[in-house]
Design an enzyme around this catalytic site. Sequence first.
Site, PDB file in Angstrom:
ATOM      1  N   LYS A  11       0.849  -1.236   0.030  1.00  0.00           N
ATOM      2  CA  LYS A  11       0.063   0.087   0.063  1.00  0.00           C
ATOM      3  C   LYS A  11       0.956   1.148   0.054  1.00  0.00           C
ATOM      4  O   LYS A  11       2.005   1.145   0.436  1.00  0.00           O
ATOM      5  CB  LYS A  11      -1.031  -0.047   1.251  1.00  0.00           C
ATOM      6  CG  LYS A  11      -0.228   0.140   2.486  1.00  0.00           C
ATOM      7  CD  LYS A  11      -0.017   1.551   3.207  1.00  0.00           C
ATOM      8  CE  LYS A  11       0.485   1.529   4.700  1.00  0.00           C
ATOM      9  NZ  LYS A  11       1.214   2.757   4.949  1.00  0.00           N
ATOM     10  N   PRO A  94       9.625  -4.015  -0.227  1.00  0.00           N
ATOM     11  CA  PRO A  94      10.657  -3.775   0.923  1.00  0.00           C
ATOM     12  C   PRO A  94      10.036  -3.713   2.289  1.00  0.00           C
ATOM     13  O   PRO A  94       9.043  -3.346   2.327  1.00  0.00           O
ATOM     14  CB  PRO A  94      11.318  -2.165   0.321  1.00  0.00           C
ATOM     15  CG  PRO A  94       9.975  -1.874  -0.417  1.00  0.00           C
ATOM     16  CD  PRO A  94       8.994  -2.906  -1.046  1.00  0.00           C
ATOM     17  N   ALA A  97       9.350  -0.079   5.347  1.00  0.00           N
ATOM     18  CA  ALA A  97       9.188   0.857   4.177  1.00  0.00           C
ATOM     19  C   ALA A  97       8.013   1.683   4.402  1.00  0.00           C
ATOM     20  O   ALA A  97       7.940   2.784   3.631  1.00  0.00           O
ATOM     21  CB  ALA A  97       9.213   0.173   2.729  1.00  0.00           C
ATOM     22  N   GLY A  98       7.274   1.295   5.134  1.00  0.00           N
ATOM     23  CA  GLY A  98       5.815   2.153   5.323  1.00  0.00           C
ATOM     24  C   GLY A  98       5.034   1.659   4.380  1.00  0.00           C
ATOM     25  O   GLY A  98       4.005   2.376   3.824  1.00  0.00           O
ATOM     26  N   ALA A 100       3.346  -1.635   4.492  1.00  0.00           N
ATOM     27  CA  ALA A 100       2.492  -2.387   5.277  1.00  0.00           C
ATOM     28  C   ALA A 100       2.909  -4.054   4.768  1.00  0.00           C
ATOM     29  O   ALA A 100       2.040  -4.809   4.544  1.00  0.00           O
ATOM     30  CB  ALA A 100       1.138  -2.163   4.822  1.00  0.00           C
ATOM     31  N   GLY A 102       4.276  -6.428   6.201  1.00  0.00           N
ATOM     32  CA  GLY A 102       4.142  -7.794   7.000  1.00  0.00           C
ATOM     33  C   GLY A 102       2.559  -7.652   7.009  1.00  0.00           C
ATOM     34  O   GLY A 102       1.533  -8.940   7.068  1.00  0.00           O
ATOM     35  N   ASP A 136      -2.781  -1.861  10.467  1.00  0.00           N
ATOM     36  CA  ASP A 136      -2.960  -1.772   8.848  1.00  0.00           C
ATOM     37  C   ASP A 136      -3.626  -3.156   8.235  1.00  0.00           C
ATOM     38  O   ASP A 136      -3.759  -3.216   7.036  1.00  0.00           O
ATOM     39  CB  ASP A 136      -1.540  -1.631   8.083  1.00  0.00           C
ATOM     40  CG  ASP A 136      -0.818  -0.332   8.240  1.00  0.00           C
ATOM     41  OD1 ASP A 136      -1.648   0.747   8.680  1.00  0.00           O
ATOM     42  OD2 ASP A 136       0.395   0.011   8.148  1.00  0.00           O
TER      43      ASP A 136
END
Length: 283
Positions: A11, A94, A97-98, A100, A102, A136
Site C-alpha cells: 500500500k 521492501p 518501508a511504510g 505494510a 507484514g 494496517d
Amino acid sequence: MTTITLPAYAKLNLTLDILGRRADGYHDLCMVMQSISLHDDVTVTLTDADSIVCRCGMLPGDDSNLAVKAAKAFFTETGIVPRGLLIDIEKRIPMQAGMAGGSTDAAAVMHALRALLAPELTTQKLEAIGAQVGSDVPYCVRGGTVLAERRGEKLTTLNAAPRFRVVVCKPDFSISTPVLFNHSDSVALLDHPDTDGMLHAIEERDVLGISARVFNVFEQVLTDEQTEVFDIKDQLITLGASATAMTGSGSAVFGLFTESGQAQLAFHNLRQHYQQTYLAEFI
Ligand code: ATP
C-alpha cells in the site's frame, strides 16, 4: 483444495494525517490508502502436522511473523479447529518501508484460510480479526482506494482512483515508527493534508486534484539524517512525477506518474542509485 497462492499487495499513503493522541497511547489517524501492484506471493497449504511452519525469506517464521499471528488469530476467532499449515512467503515488498509488507502478508493468510476452510466468512469478519493482528491489517484485507480512520480500522471504500503509474524508492536507512510518532507529539504540526479535497478529487477522478493533495504529515518531523527523503522527492519531480510523498512512517518515497514512459525512465534513473527502487501501478 489444500493449497492456495495469493498476491499480497503493498500500500501507499496518498495522505496521512495525525488528528490527535488517544488515552490508550495510540493516535487517531486519517489516511487515504491505495493498493499498488507490487506484491509478495503468499502460499498457504493445509498439512497433517499439528503446527504452523512459515518460510519467509530472511525473516523468522515464528510467532513474531505477522503471517503466523494472523493464522492463529483466524483459528481463535472463528472457532475453527486449528490445522497444520505451511506458509510460504516470497517477499518482494521492501521491509520497514511504510508499505505494510507484514500486514499484507497477514491479510493474505486470512484470505487463504477463508478460501480453504470457511468460504462463508464475511470480509467484515476478516477485517475485525485483522484489527487484532495489526493496525494496517484491516485495510490490507480490503485493499483498493480506501479512507482509513481511527487507528486504521475504520474503513470507507472510495471510488477506485485513476490508474497512476508509481515509482517507489526506499533509501538504505529505515525510520522507527514509534520514534516518529513520539517526535510528532513533541512539535506543532503546522501543515496537514486536505483530506476532504482529496476525497472529492478521487470521487471526480481528477488526476491533477489528486496529485495536488498527496501529503504525509510525517515529512515535517524528519531529522537532518533523513533528508535523503527530500532528495528522492526532488529527483522524482525532476523526472516528471505529478506528486511525491513518503508513504506511512517511511522510509520509502513514491512518485505518481500519468505517463508510463516517464515512469519507466524515472525508475531506471533512480535504480542506478537506489537498489530498492520499484515500478508499479495503482490497482
Ligand atoms: P507499515 O506500513 O505497516 O508500518 P512497514 O513497511 O513499515 O509497515 P513492515 O516491513 O511491514 O513495515 O514490517 C516491519 C517489521 O515487521 C519488520 O521489521 C519485521 O521484523 C516484522 N514482520 C513480521 N512479519 C513480517 C512479514 N511477514 N513481512 C515483513 N515484515 C514482517
